[in-house]
Design an enzyme around this catalytic site. Structure first.
Site, PDB file in Angstrom:
ATOM      1  N   SER A 194      11.907  28.079  -6.838  1.00 11.71           N
ATOM      2  CA  SER A 194      12.821  26.946  -7.028  1.00 11.71           C
ATOM      3  C   SER A 194      12.217  25.613  -6.622  1.00 11.71           C
ATOM      4  O   SER A 194      12.940  24.685  -6.242  1.00 11.71           O
ATOM      5  CB  SER A 194      14.132  27.190  -6.254  1.00 11.71           C
ATOM      6  OG  SER A 194      14.758  28.373  -6.686  1.00 11.71           O
ATOM      7  N   ARG A 195      10.905  25.513  -6.693  1.00 10.14           N
ATOM      8  CA  ARG A 195      10.168  24.288  -6.365  1.00 10.14           C
ATOM      9  C   ARG A 195      10.308  23.908  -4.883  1.00 10.14           C
ATOM     10  O   ARG A 195       9.997  22.766  -4.508  1.00 10.14           O
ATOM     11  CB  ARG A 195      10.619  23.115  -7.248  1.00 10.14           C
ATOM     12  CG  ARG A 195      10.350  23.321  -8.744  1.00 10.14           C
ATOM     13  CD  ARG A 195       8.849  23.418  -9.006  1.00 10.14           C
ATOM     14  NE  ARG A 195       8.521  23.466 -10.421  1.00 10.14           N
ATOM     15  CZ  ARG A 195       8.312  24.592 -11.089  1.00 10.14           C
ATOM     16  NH1 ARG A 195       8.411  25.767 -10.483  1.00 10.14           N
ATOM     17  NH2 ARG A 195       8.001  24.569 -12.369  1.00 10.14           N
ATOM     18  N   LEU A 196      10.749  24.817  -4.038  1.00  3.38           N
ATOM     19  CA  LEU A 196      10.839  24.551  -2.604  1.00  3.38           C
ATOM     20  C   LEU A 196       9.528  24.973  -1.936  1.00  3.38           C
ATOM     21  O   LEU A 196       9.480  25.879  -1.095  1.00  3.38           O
ATOM     22  CB  LEU A 196      12.047  25.286  -1.999  1.00  3.38           C
ATOM     23  CG  LEU A 196      13.403  24.832  -2.542  1.00  3.38           C
ATOM     24  CD1 LEU A 196      14.527  25.698  -1.970  1.00  3.38           C
ATOM     25  CD2 LEU A 196      13.640  23.359  -2.190  1.00  3.38           C
TER      26      LEU A 196
END
Length: 216
Positions: A194-196
């Site tokens: 999730s692009r974290l």
């Protein structure tokens, strides 16, 4: 197949290969880089020493290109090139640079900021003498970054130099040699879902490395 805006916008991958936690890293970023670089070699990544070198001219206009890492230690990260090339001219006017490694198979990135200096003549000569003959000839023949009339012009120059130096030791040209990027910032990036992403930054402050986590 025609590329559409929607197709481009929908190109994405979710990163799940690993994590990067403060408990997993060492206090010295050079040692941490060595661990990750060894992982890249063991993963049999094609040319794991490929790195993007970003420089800027005296007005601040940026430029970037791919070069090859040829050494690293506590002093910094080194590579070799033509001093009269575009990057060489920019480095002379503005001796600050950034390096970026991206190992897609491991979902990892390393970004290095620092001051860039020439390596000493002896180190450059030792590396030049270790190169294949074809690469030595190429370093002499190519007026890197300059406009040339044709490919044939370059190939003719290579042929002439090959005949000239047949059976002889090829001297390192004065316009060719090494640089070292002496790091002040080294950031390790590990892709996460999730692009974290995980981002750990080392900053050299008053003789030691400060470690911080950055938001993705």
């Amino acid at each position: 197949m025609k590329l559409t805006k929607e197709m481009l916008q929908n190109l994405r991958q979710d990163y799940k290969a690993a994590e990067l936690n403060e408990s997993d890293i060492v206090k010295n970023p050079i040692v941490q880089f060595e661990k990750w670089f060894s992982d890249a070699i063991n993963a049999e990544i094609f040319e794991p020493n490929v790195m993007t070198l970003a420089t800027a001219d005296k007005t601040g206009r940026p430029n970037a290109r791919i070069v090859l890492l040829k050494g690293f230690d506590e002093n910094g990260f080194s590579f070799y090139t033509n001093y009269l090339s575009q990057k060489g001219k920019e480095i002379k006017k503005n001796p600050l640079a950034c390096l970026v490694f991206f190992w897609a198979e491991l979902e990892r990135q390393v970004r290095i900021e620092g001051k860039i200096e020439k390596l000493d003549k002896e180190t450059s000569e030792a590396y030049f003498n270790s190169r294949p003959v074809g690469s030595q000839i190429g370093a002499i023949a190519s007026p890197q970054s300059q406009v040339i009339a044709s490919r044939e012009t370059l190939e003719t120059k290579v042929e002439d130099l090959t005949k000239q130096y047949e059976g002889k030791t090829i001297p390192k040209p004065a316009h060719w040699g090494g640089y070292i990027v002496k790091p002040t910032v080294i950031e390790f990036w590990q892709g996460r879902p999730s692009r974290l992403h995980d981002r750990i930054k080392y900053t050299y402050v008053n003789g030691s490395w400060k470690i911080e986590r950055l938001a993705p």
